[in-house]
Design an enzyme around this catalytic site. Structure first.
Site, PDB file in Angstrom:
ATOM      1  N   ASP A 346       2.498  36.213  83.347  1.00 22.61           N
ATOM      2  CA  ASP A 346       2.044  37.580  83.183  1.00 22.61           C
ATOM      3  C   ASP A 346       1.227  37.564  81.888  1.00 22.61           C
ATOM      4  OD1 ASP A 346       2.108  40.488  82.948  1.00 22.61           O
ATOM      5  OD2 ASP A 346       3.610  40.119  81.393  1.00 22.61           O
ATOM      6  N   ASP A 540       7.708  39.713  81.329  1.00 22.18           N
ATOM      7  CA  ASP A 540       8.569  40.474  80.430  1.00 22.18           C
ATOM      8  C   ASP A 540       8.746  41.933  80.811  1.00 22.18           C
ATOM      9  OD1 ASP A 540       5.923  41.246  79.807  1.00 22.18           O
ATOM     10  OD2 ASP A 540       6.662  42.072  77.934  1.00 22.18           O
ATOM     11  N   ASP A 544       7.422  43.207  86.223  1.00 21.41           N
ATOM     12  CA  ASP A 544       7.500  41.772  86.509  1.00 21.41           C
ATOM     13  C   ASP A 544       8.782  41.399  87.257  1.00 21.41           C
ATOM     14  OD1 ASP A 544       5.091  41.205  85.257  1.00 21.41           O
ATOM     15  OD2 ASP A 544       6.044  41.016  83.294  1.00 21.41           O
TER      16      ASP A 544
END
Lengths: 646, 70
Positions: A346, A540, A544
């Site tokens: 991410d 995080d 996600d």
């Protein structure tokens, strides 16, 4: 909170030690009597007195110092829950009884052997308990990290109270060198705090008013006044301990076969030993030999090596991880890790710091005016970019906003007075049919330097753009370089636009970028990547979580949201991407160790049991071999510490 | 569904842990049970209305003792 664990362990080791010393004091004379003819050429005590002496000396070895083992073992014959004590109990009692029978000249005397088996068994257990203690040293240290007491201010006075009596809202006084007793926020004072024990971050972290501090970390140089915000089960440390304990209980697929064998092992061995006995009795018509063989089979079989192979290695591995701020939640991740081909990141909060700042404003109206409009809307949003705009505007008074709503992954809309405001990315503008071509070249310039651009429109006309930059974490570059050179396919998956994403990706060395991904589609993209091999996902945020779950190994940043942490198989307390490299190395090393251990445990039993069945091993040698096999498995697990994971 | 953590005293070998797992898993209402020999702890997943005494009895049957339930 887990102080009793350690004392428990110590008392286990201590009690084995006591038993071991007494057993040998009595067993050494027995051994001398047994071996005297071979050692000195004459018998120390003549038959049948020697047998009587051995029976007398052996009695306490078996039934006093070996009482717990005999009791626990015999219980199995009543409840059908056999354990390895059942084997030792049966083996030693049968051997001991031959002593009495030999007085009537029936058979050879194994009573001395019984004592020796018990003495070696006790010795083995002692060494094994010690090695197991070593294996769990780091984890136990973590479990006992919590403060026991705290100095708090009550009625204007500093008093020391037990940690259980601290309540949320108490102001704690933390002197230099003291442990901060529980999670809280600094209300007064400045200092640096050593957080290495919980986050693995080796450098002390500066703390001042309003800084958050973690319980069990150590205050370095100044006095801190900390208001307790979380206590007991809610603290960061308590969460970490939960994660670690959960991992120890979780099963690794490779262990399944060993577990299945362990659960039927003892009864199978008892049956095998009876068969061996009957075989020697009926075919060779040798009762003495038959008893010797049966006892050998009973005491050589070792379910312990099989059962300890995985948990001990896992224990050492997760201890090494915990020390580095890597918390393995699911043991299975250790096995899956070696299959990983693709590492997907991410962007915000994972590769970058997740603390965006407004860097540029380009506007057709006055900058202040643009910021005022933007901040009034963004104030109502929780997104980090929204926060950056609010901070930049630094308004005393916000405009009244009506009809506010968040368009997930795109931006926000609302009304100020009668004017319709929309702030967001291109997708939002396209959805609402707002043209931004006048601003396009400016937007692209910002994006090419890795900035995220928010377009601000009023009544369907663009009035300006705000560029926000989120700095890359210090060690992201090194981490990704190392993953690339290890041969992993690295991919960035982000909701941000293509250009910004590519700019950040090229800064850190990621070649593949999947941009413009809506939060709900992240998991789907991971699924697509999984068609080409196992995927590890590192993220995080709340959005996600599905991707972390979907991936083969989900690595959550401990600095992120609780929801992401819940969804991760591995949690990085420090939030540094180097933790990803370490997790991969550690998982691989731990799994190799588990495989080695299981191999030796299986090999040992496969070789040793037939040797005993065919009467090739003396019962005492069999017992020594058994003790060594479980000790060697635990010792080998401890050798994992030599592996290079950093 | 809820999770229980029990601390167990007296286990000292792998078959001990596997016995406790087997015995506790048979208690009605228990969904799963995994025991760590290293931590001397068991994680139990069970229905909300579970009788703790049943679990304690199941552990006692195998020869060990529950010293703490969380």
């Amino acid at each position: 909170m887990n102080g009793e664990n350690n004392s428990n362990d110590d008392s286990e080791i201590g009690s084995w030690k006591k038993k071991l010393i007494w057993s040998w004091i009595l067993t050494i004379p027995i051994a001398l009597i047994m071996l005297s003819e071979r050692l000195f050429g004459f018998e120390l005590i003549e038959m049948p007195y020697s047998v009587i002496v051995m029976l007398v000396l052996g009695f306490p070895v078996l039934f006093i110092f070996g009482y717990d083992t005999i009791k626990s073992g015999l219980r199995g014959f009543f409840t059908f829950y056999f354990n390895m004590d059942s084997l030792i109990a049966l083996g030693t009692i049968v051997a001991y009884i031959t002593g009495f029978l030999s007085l009537f000249d029936f058979i050879a005397d194994y009573s001395g052997v019984a004592a020796m088996i018990m003495a070696f068994f006790t010795t083995g257990k002692y060494v094994e308990a010690k090695a197991r203690g070593r294996a769990s040293a780091e984890i136990m240290k973590l479990l006992q990290l919590g403060a026991k007491s705290s100095i708090v201010i009550r009625n204007g006075k500093e008093i020391e109270i037990p940690i259980d009596e601290v309540v949320v809202g108490d102001v704690m006084v933390v002197k230099p060198g003291d442990k901060i007793s529980t999670d809280g926020v600094v209300v007064k004072g400045e200092s640096s705090v050593d957080e290495s024990m919980v986050t693995g971050e080796s450098l002390p972290v500066d703390k001042k008013k309003n800084s958050l501090v973690i319980g069990a970390t150590i205050n370095q140089d100044g006095i801190l006044y900390v208001k307790a915000t979380k206590i007991g089960k809610d603290t960061f440390l308590a969460h970490i301990i939960d994660l670690v304990e959960e991992a120890q209980g979780s099963k690794i697929p490779i262990q399944k076969l060993a577990d299945k064998i362990t659960s039927v092992f003892v009864p199978s061995i008892i049956i095998l030993s009876i068969l061996a006995f009957l075989n020697w009795l009926i075919i060779f018509r040798d009762l003495s030999r038959a008893i010797g063989v049966a006892v050998s089979v009973l005491v050589i079989a070792c379910p312990c090596a099989l059962g300890l192979a995985t948990p001990t290695a896992l224990m050492v591995g997760s201890g090494m991880g915990a020390k580095r701020g890597i918390l393995v939640r699911k043991g299975e991740a250790i096995q899956t890790m070696k299959e990983i081909k693709t590492v997907v990141f991410d962007k915000t909060g994972t590769i970058t710091k997740g603390k965006p700042e407004v860097t540029d404003i380009y506007s057709k109206i006055k900058e202040d005016k643009l910021l005022e409009i933007a901040a009034s809307l963004e104030k109502l949003s929780l997104h980090p970019i929204a926060h950056a705009i609010v901070v930049k505007a630094n308004l005393k008074k916000y405009r009244k906003v009506t009809g506010f709503s968040v368009v997930r992954g795109k931006g926000v809309i609302g009304k100020i007075g009668s004017k319709e405001i929309a702030i967001g990315n291109r997708a939002l503008m396209n959805d609402r049919k707002i043209k931004y071509s006048d601003f396009n070249s400016q937007i692209e310039t910002f994006e090419n330097s890795g900035k995220t651009v928010m377009i601000v429109s009023e009544d369907k006309k663009v009035i300006g753009v705000i560029a926000v930059a989120d700095a890359v974490k210090d060690d992201s570059v090194e981490a990704i370089q190392r993953l690339n050179s290890l041969g992993y396919r690295t991919v960035m998956l982000t909701g941000d636009n293509e250009r910004t994403a590519r700019a950040i990706a090229s800064q850190v060395g990621i070649k593949e970028v999947i941009a413009n991904v809506l939060p709900e589609d992240k998991a789907k993209k991971v699924e697509e990547l999984q068609k080409e091999g196992f995927v590890a996902f590192i993220g995080d945020g709340i959005n996600d979580a599905p991707a972390l779950k979907q991936s083969n190994v989900g690595i959550a940043m401990g600095t992120g949201t609780d929801i992401a942490i819940e969804a991760g198989d591995i949690v990085l307390a420090k939030g540094s991407l180097l933790g990803v490299v370490q997790s991969i190395n550690l998982s691989k090393a731990t799994f190799r160790k588990i495989k080695q251990n299981l191999f030796w445990a299986f090999a040992y039993n496969i070789v040793a049991i037939p040797l005993a069945v065919f009467g090739l091993l003396h019962p005492v040698i069999a017992e020594i071999a058994m003790a060594l096999s479980s000790i060697s498995v635990v010792t080998n697990a401890n050798l994992l510490r030599r592996a290079r994971v950093d | 569904m809820k999770k229980l953590k029990i601390s167990i005293e007296g286990m000292h070998c792998a078959s001990c842990a596997s016995n406790v797992e087997k015995s506790v898993s048979k208690v009605s209402g228990v969904k799963s049970c995994s025991v760590s020999l290293m931590l001397k702890k068991g994680n139990i997943e069970c229905e909300d209305k579970i009788n703790i005494e049943d679990i304690k009895k199941a552990v006692a049957k195998t020869g060990y003792k529950v010293v703490k339930v969380e």
